[in-house]
Design a protein around this motif. Structure first.
Motif, short mmCIF file in Angstrom:
data_model
loop_
_atom_site.label_atom_id
_atom_site.label_comp_id
_atom_site.label_asym_id
_atom_site.label_seq_id
_atom_site.Cartn_x
_atom_site.Cartn_y
_atom_site.Cartn_z
N GLU A 72 -18.32 -8.58 -8.66
CA GLU A 72 -19.78 -10.03 -8.99
C GLU A 72 -18.25 -10.95 -9.60
OE1 GLU A 72 -23.79 -11.91 -9.67
OE2 GLU A 72 -23.63 -9.72 -9.82
N LEU A 75 -15.16 -12.34 -7.43
CA LEU A 75 -15.38 -13.31 -6.98
C LEU A 75 -16.03 -14.69 -7.31
CD1 LEU A 75 -17.22 -11.15 -4.50
CD2 LEU A 75 -14.86 -11.54 -4.40
N TYR A 87 -12.33 -11.84 2.43
CA TYR A 87 -12.80 -10.70 1.68
C TYR A 87 -12.13 -9.30 3.09
CZ TYR A 87 -13.72 -5.96 0.54
OH TYR A 87 -13.92 -4.57 0.45
N THR A 101 -19.71 -4.53 -0.77
CA THR A 101 -18.85 -6.32 -0.78
C THR A 101 -19.39 -7.18 0.03
OG1 THR A 101 -17.25 -5.27 -2.05
CG2 THR A 101 -16.86 -7.19 -1.16
N MET A 105 -21.89 -10.94 -1.27
CA MET A 105 -20.84 -12.05 -0.85
C MET A 105 -21.98 -13.04 -0.34
SD MET A 105 -17.03 -10.75 0.40
CE MET A 105 -16.66 -13.06 1.51
N LEU A 117 -17.39 -18.17 2.58
CA LEU A 117 -16.96 -16.57 1.42
C LEU A 117 -17.34 -15.61 2.69
CD1 LEU A 117 -19.18 -17.99 -0.79
CD2 LEU A 117 -19.08 -15.74 -1.63
#
Length: 289
Positions: A72, A75, A87, A101, A105, A117
């Motif tokens: 986190e 990101l 990603y 993940t 996001m 994202l």
């Protein structure tokens, strides 16, 4: 808008390539006799020969997902710097890394309205994941947008071929990939399995051969059947501390298929903990996985 490609350490990319493309790599974790380690630390080169020596000596090694608090923070740092995020994650058939993940996001997207994202599963592992990330970075270098690169990944991921063999079936048994009887029988008879990763990102045993040299030849046989214009490809190879076998594999590929451009790296500890020392894996673009 500017964007950053993010992947995880299951991609087995070397530090030089990570730096070249400005990649952000999320480190998976592993434990040796209960002590936690990161499978990747930016700017630090881990002596993976030592890791595989520990495996040969019978050290107890377990694995886990990336630390999500660290993920986190990573990101948020990218987003706060004004960059969007693409990603490209480890196969969900082998790990919960991608789902964890991608969920994070989605949560962050609510806090950064108007930002992009996007998470895409590679359905790949090790050098297969690394190759797909490498090809995605090449598209980005050409000026492709985040969405264009992500769409390229979706179109390409089912043609990233993974073929590999292992030297000791007992490590696959401990990881739940083969049964006890098959592992013991294979060890006694010097059977070397040839496996691949399918379109769902799962490991699938394909054939059994007797002896290491025959298993290496079988990898090249598979490549010869499906590789697209192999002589023009950058071929990825990863290994579990068996560089002499890597050289044999490269020689066979060059002599038979004319390939001269290789990227070679160790299998990282999180994957290597399940495949073991002597793992030898070949990755290329083919007509089908």
């Amino acid at each position: 808008m500017a964007y950053r490609i993010v992947t995880d350490s299951a991609s087995n990319l070397c530090e030089e390539m990570i730096d070249e493309f400005g990649l952000e790599v999320l480190p998976l974790t592993f434990m040796v006799d209960g002590t936690e380690h990161r499978s990747y630390l930016k700017g630090e080169k881990t002596d993976l020969r030592q890791f595989y020596t520990m495996m040969r000596e019978g050290k107890v090694i377990t694995t886990s997902l990336p630390n999500m608090q660290e993920t986190e923070r990573t990101l948020r740092t990218i987003l706060d710097a004004g960059e969007d995020v693409l990603y490209l994650g480890f196969s969900s058939a082998l790990s919960g890394t991608y789902q964890a993940t991608a969920l994070l996001m989605n949560q962050l997207a609510n806090e950064y309205p108007g930002r992009t994202l996007r998470a895409e599963e590679t359905f790949a592992a090790s050098g297969g994941q690394g190759m797909l990330v490498y090809l995605a970075c090449k598209e980005a270098e050409k000026g492709a947008s985040l969405e264009e690169v992500a769409d390229f990944v979706v179109r390409t991921r089912d043609r990233i071929c993974h073929w590999f063999t292992v030297d000791d079936l007992m490590f696959l048994f401990r990881g739940g990939r083969v049964g006890r009887t098959s592992a013991w029988a294979g060890t006694m008879l010097n059977i070397k399995p040839v496996l691949h990763v399918d379109n769902k990102g799962a490991l699938v045993p394909m054939e059994k051969v007797r002896g290491r040299k025959k298993s290496i030849k079988a990898l090249v046989d598979r490549m010869e059947r499906t590789a697209i214009d192999p002589a023009s490809q950058t071929v990825f190879i990863t290994h579990g501390d068996c560089i002499e076998d890597v050289e044999l594999l490269k020689t066979e590929i060059t002599e038979r298929l004319g390939v001269t451009d290789f990227v070679v790296n160790y299998v990282d500890p999180v994957i290597g903990a399940h495949s073991g020392p002597g793992t030898l894996a070949l990755f290329f673009v083919g007509t089908e996985k």
